[in-house]
Design a protein around this motif. Sequence first.
Motif, mmCIF file in Angstrom:
data_model
loop_
_atom_site.group_PDB
_atom_site.id
_atom_site.type_symbol
_atom_site.label_atom_id
_atom_site.label_comp_id
_atom_site.label_asym_id
_atom_site.label_seq_id
_atom_site.Cartn_x
_atom_site.Cartn_y
_atom_site.Cartn_z
ATOM 1 N N GLU A 21 -5.738 1.885 -5.122
ATOM 2 C CA GLU A 21 -6.620 2.100 -4.125
ATOM 3 C C GLU A 21 -7.442 2.777 -4.710
ATOM 4 O O GLU A 21 -7.517 3.585 -4.743
ATOM 5 C CB GLU A 21 -5.274 3.074 -2.973
ATOM 6 C CG GLU A 21 -6.568 3.101 -1.871
ATOM 7 C CD GLU A 21 -6.397 3.340 -0.438
ATOM 8 O OE1 GLU A 21 -4.830 4.382 -0.718
ATOM 9 O OE2 GLU A 21 -7.162 3.999 0.404
ATOM 10 N N HIS A 41 -4.161 6.487 -5.414
ATOM 11 C CA HIS A 41 -5.790 6.592 -5.606
ATOM 12 C C HIS A 41 -6.179 6.082 -6.853
ATOM 13 O O HIS A 41 -6.541 7.271 -7.606
ATOM 14 C CB HIS A 41 -6.591 7.588 -4.550
ATOM 15 C CG HIS A 41 -5.884 8.284 -2.785
ATOM 16 N ND1 HIS A 41 -6.258 7.233 -2.426
ATOM 17 C CD2 HIS A 41 -5.051 8.597 -1.914
ATOM 18 C CE1 HIS A 41 -5.941 6.914 -0.606
ATOM 19 N NE2 HIS A 41 -5.040 7.770 -1.050
ATOM 20 N N HIS A 63 0.701 -1.254 -0.116
ATOM 21 C CA HIS A 63 -0.253 -0.025 -0.297
ATOM 22 C C HIS A 63 0.734 1.239 -0.233
ATOM 23 O O HIS A 63 1.373 1.784 0.886
ATOM 24 C CB HIS A 63 -1.079 0.190 1.241
ATOM 25 C CG HIS A 63 -1.879 0.631 1.252
ATOM 26 N ND1 HIS A 63 -3.776 0.906 1.875
ATOM 27 C CD2 HIS A 63 -2.349 2.374 0.625
ATOM 28 C CE1 HIS A 63 -3.557 2.443 1.574
ATOM 29 N NE2 HIS A 63 -3.167 2.704 0.909
ATOM 30 N N HIS A 69 3.111 7.982 2.113
ATOM 31 C CA HIS A 69 2.621 8.646 0.471
ATOM 32 C C HIS A 69 4.384 9.842 0.460
ATOM 33 O O HIS A 69 4.252 10.516 -0.029
ATOM 34 C CB HIS A 69 2.061 9.677 1.340
ATOM 35 C CG HIS A 69 0.670 9.538 1.044
ATOM 36 N ND1 HIS A 69 -0.092 8.612 2.052
ATOM 37 C CD2 HIS A 69 -0.544 9.470 0.813
ATOM 38 C CE1 HIS A 69 -1.664 7.937 1.984
ATOM 39 N NE2 HIS A 69 -1.616 9.076 0.672
ATOM 40 N N HIS A 109 1.733 5.194 -2.025
ATOM 41 C CA HIS A 109 1.701 6.567 -2.636
ATOM 42 C C HIS A 109 2.093 7.093 -3.401
ATOM 43 O O HIS A 109 3.606 7.249 -2.267
ATOM 44 C CB HIS A 109 0.328 7.500 -1.890
ATOM 45 C CG HIS A 109 -0.919 6.728 -1.005
ATOM 46 N ND1 HIS A 109 -1.921 7.000 -2.735
ATOM 47 C CD2 HIS A 109 -0.839 6.180 -0.718
ATOM 48 C CE1 HIS A 109 -2.975 5.512 -1.788
ATOM 49 N NE2 HIS A 109 -2.728 5.732 -0.151
ATOM 50 N N ASP A 136 1.120 2.224 3.535
ATOM 51 C CA ASP A 136 -0.015 3.324 3.266
ATOM 52 C C ASP A 136 0.998 4.840 3.589
ATOM 53 O O ASP A 136 0.750 6.269 3.313
ATOM 54 C CB ASP A 136 -0.749 3.505 4.195
ATOM 55 C CG ASP A 136 -2.280 3.950 3.613
ATOM 56 O OD1 ASP A 136 -1.574 5.061 1.871
ATOM 57 O OD2 ASP A 136 -3.086 4.461 3.866
#
Length: 297
Positions: free
Chosen positions: A103, A43, A5, A250, A7, A248
């Motif tokens: 995502e 996303h 996960h 970023h 970004h 997750d």
Amino acid sequence: MLDYHLHLWPHDQAEVSLSLEQVADYCSAATAAGVREVALTEHLFRFVQSEPIVAGLFDEEDPALRASMARYWEHHARNDLDAYVELAAAAKASGLPVVIGLEVDYYRDRMDKVAELLAGYPFDVLLGSVHWLGAWRFDDLGDPEHMARWTAREVDGAWEAYVGAIEELAASGTCDVLAHLDLVKVAGHLPAHLEEHWDRLAEAAASSGMSAELSSAGWTKRCAEQYPARGLLERLVERGVGLTTASDAHGVSRVADRAGDLRDLLAGVGVEHLLAFEGRVAHRVPVGDPDRLGDRR
Ligand SMILES: [Zn+2]
Ligand SMILES: [Zn+2]
């Protein structure tokens, strides 16, 4: 371990760049922390291709939140999904330990349109997430307007709506892995009958055949614990739900964040294998040799 996960861009960055170098840096950070493979999972709402799907979705909602959502899309949905997938595919083809992911946020009653859009791309793994209830971004800790709704709204009702949305998302069969399964706790509000909600969340994952992620991202939020909570993690394991691990992140500084703590949690519930994905088909990989983990606990 995996970091399934990731970004490429922080939320406050509207104009983004696509660079193979950035992906290589993510992979180096992951490998140094004992992570064998990463998934890029930007996303869906960062891409212009999400606009026809979201059009009119919030028309019936509270006008202030509806206007806020319109601004949110205007800020985020500026990029081309084709170019992002091409970058991820190029990284994978170059031999980096990367799989191509996304995502996918839950769009009520529109997951068939989402599935139709995504079927045209060579994704390895799709994460399913619920980030908003109606037009309320309950997890947007940086937005005072949305956070104020936590005090105006009954906590049990928010959990009920969230769990219902996860059940619908899981039943839609659109995605492979349920991301941050108990995200609704993010602002620190817990319902009266927490265990009943855990049972329903675990059941939604098990009955849909989806996997779930064990994520370190919650440790930096108001809830101050991993997703999912230990009691929910135990319920997932009891029901045979497969797991991934995730940060997750970023940005590169948080790639594989606290991978060692996630590994300890897995050991505590007796999990020795994770699920990795190729072409949206899962295969088992060992959690891994603890000696190979770096210092990103
Ligand atoms: Zn998310
Ligand atoms: Zn995310």
